[in-house]
Write an enzyme that holds these catalytic residues in place. Structure first.
Site, PDB file in Angstrom:
ATOM      1  N   CYS A  74       0.866  -1.179   0.000  1.00  0.00           N
ATOM      2  CA  CYS A  74       0.000   0.000   0.000  1.00  0.00           C
ATOM      3  C   CYS A  74       0.904   1.231   0.000  1.00  0.00           C
ATOM      4  O   CYS A  74       1.744   1.391   0.902  1.00  0.00           O
ATOM      5  CB  CYS A  74      -0.849  -0.040   1.272  1.00  0.00           C
ATOM      6  SG  CYS A  74      -1.862   1.405   1.554  1.00  0.00           S
ATOM      7  N   GLU A 152     -13.057  -1.362  -4.135  1.00  0.00           N
ATOM      8  CA  GLU A 152     -13.415  -2.239  -3.008  1.00  0.00           C
ATOM      9  C   GLU A 152     -14.812  -2.849  -3.201  1.00  0.00           C
ATOM     10  O   GLU A 152     -15.108  -3.913  -2.676  1.00  0.00           O
ATOM     11  CB  GLU A 152     -13.371  -1.452  -1.687  1.00  0.00           C
ATOM     12  CG  GLU A 152     -11.968  -1.190  -1.168  1.00  0.00           C
ATOM     13  CD  GLU A 152     -11.224  -2.454  -0.740  1.00  0.00           C
ATOM     14  OE1 GLU A 152     -11.822  -3.294  -0.052  1.00  0.00           O
ATOM     15  OE2 GLU A 152     -10.054  -2.596  -1.126  1.00  0.00           O
ATOM     16  N   HIS A 186      -4.242  -0.232  -5.649  1.00  0.00           N
ATOM     17  CA  HIS A 186      -5.557  -0.587  -6.204  1.00  0.00           C
ATOM     18  C   HIS A 186      -5.643  -0.266  -7.707  1.00  0.00           C
ATOM     19  O   HIS A 186      -6.428  -0.866  -8.425  1.00  0.00           O
ATOM     20  CB  HIS A 186      -6.679   0.205  -5.505  1.00  0.00           C
ATOM     21  CG  HIS A 186      -7.082  -0.304  -4.152  1.00  0.00           C
ATOM     22  ND1 HIS A 186      -6.271  -0.216  -3.057  1.00  0.00           N
ATOM     23  CD2 HIS A 186      -8.239  -0.896  -3.729  1.00  0.00           C
ATOM     24  CE1 HIS A 186      -6.903  -0.723  -1.999  1.00  0.00           C
ATOM     25  NE2 HIS A 186      -8.105  -1.144  -2.385  1.00  0.00           N
TER      26      HIS A 186
HETATM   27  N1  DGL Z   1      -3.856   0.510  -1.903  1.00  0.00           N
HETATM   28  C1  DGL Z   1      -3.681   1.729  -1.175  1.00  0.00           C
HETATM   29  C2  DGL Z   1      -2.493   2.494  -1.726  1.00  0.00           C
HETATM   30  O1  DGL Z   1      -1.655   1.908  -2.410  1.00  0.00           O
HETATM   31  C3  DGL Z   1      -4.977   2.460  -1.167  1.00  0.00           C
HETATM   32  C4  DGL Z   1      -5.054   3.438  -0.077  1.00  0.00           C
HETATM   33  C5  DGL Z   1      -6.434   3.718   0.419  1.00  0.00           C
HETATM   34  O2  DGL Z   1      -7.004   2.833   1.052  1.00  0.00           O
HETATM   35  O3  DGL Z   1      -6.890   4.838   0.230  1.00  0.00           O
HETATM   36  O4  DGL Z   1      -2.307   3.653  -1.473  1.00  0.00           O
END
Ligand code: DGL
Length: 262
Positions: A74, A152, A186
């Site tokens: 993330c 999501e 994501h």
């Molecule tokens: N997958 C997360 C990233 O790489 C998403 C962050 C989120 O939950 O806003 O930043």
């Protein structure tokens, strides 16, 4: 630490499975354990303090499961929390950051776009990297507000998603970018839609492969590569919706997906 212990990964939800896919492709013998903290998604609009707290919670869960290395899959958690995690826990950590460097080196128009969360774009670590690599380059930073919640919900190809992307790409196209950096794990799931919206000369860059290569390098350096040929155990835990996770993962027999509160 045993080499057969799993590689642990965590993300604010299903997005980090894009990183898991790269790791599994490069290191097919490795056991893996993935935590999708979908209950607390999105991290991107939370304060740095909250992101650090959630990152600690996820790390501690992975350590309880004896993970030999932790991949922070993330960008938001990496840019806000990885330095603190490294100070607090002795296990090696791999992070993911927006791939600004390759985009800055390859751009011919001297203009690149970056789509990421508010949490990533406002972090000190992101600013440091951006300053180092984009001195004579203009960088169009856009917050992908609303994209993570749509992904999501499994809506990565919906009309709603397309409309948001169109809105976010307009200032980048106006600035004549030739590279688009995806600064959120994501977003690789948006690539088919992005390709329909972008002129073909614009290259899309994400960090998944680089993270997998770095994971291999660090495991090797610590003598932690799993060289056994046994069938790996590929575990996924989500505190959210199992169906979306199922849609994103390949239908491999070894994959076990369970709901768990953590
Ligand atoms: N997958 C997360 C990233 O790489 C998403 C962050 C989120 O939950 O806003 O930043």
């Amino acid at each position: 630490m045993n080499t057969t212990n799993p590689i642990g990964l965590f993300d604010s939800g299903v997005g980090g499975t894009s990183i898991w896919k790269e790791i599994n492709a490069l290191l097919p013998n490795e056991n893996t354990l993935y935590l999708a903290d979908s209950k607390n998604a999105p991290y991107g609009s939370k304060s740095a303090e909250e992101i650090i707290k959630l990152s600690r919670k996820n790390t501690e869960k992975l350590l309880e499961e004896n993970c030999k290395i932790i991949v922070v899959a993330c960008n938001t958690a990496t840019t806000n929390a990885i330095e603190i995690l490294r100070q607090q826990y002795s296990v090696p950590f791999i992070g993911i950051e927006p791939a600004i460097k390759p985009a800055a080196l390859l751009t011919e128009t001297k203009s690149i776009g970056i789509l990421a969360t508010k949490g990533t774009l406002s972090s000190a670590l992101f600013h440091k990297t951006a300053e180092t690599f984009t001195k004579d380059i203009s960088i169009v930073e856009i917050v992908g507000e609303g994209l993570v919640p749509l992904i999501e919900k499994g809506k990565w190809e919906s009309h709603e998603t397309k409309v948001l992307l169109q809105q976010y790409l307009t200032p980048m196209l106006d600035a004549n970018i030739d590279h688009l950096v995806l600064g959120c794990s994501h977003y690789p799931y948006l690539i088919p839609t992005l390709k329909k919206l972008l002129p073909s000369h614009i290259k899309i860059i994400d960090s998944g492969e680089a993270v997998a290569r770095q994971t291999k390098t660090v495991l090797k350096a610590h003598g932690l590569l799993n060289n056994t040929t046994q069938n790996p155990r590929l575990q996924f835990f989500t505190n959210g919706n199992i169906t979306v996770m199922e849609k994103l993962l390949p239908s491999l027999k070894a994959i076990e997906i369970s709901e768990m509160d953590f």
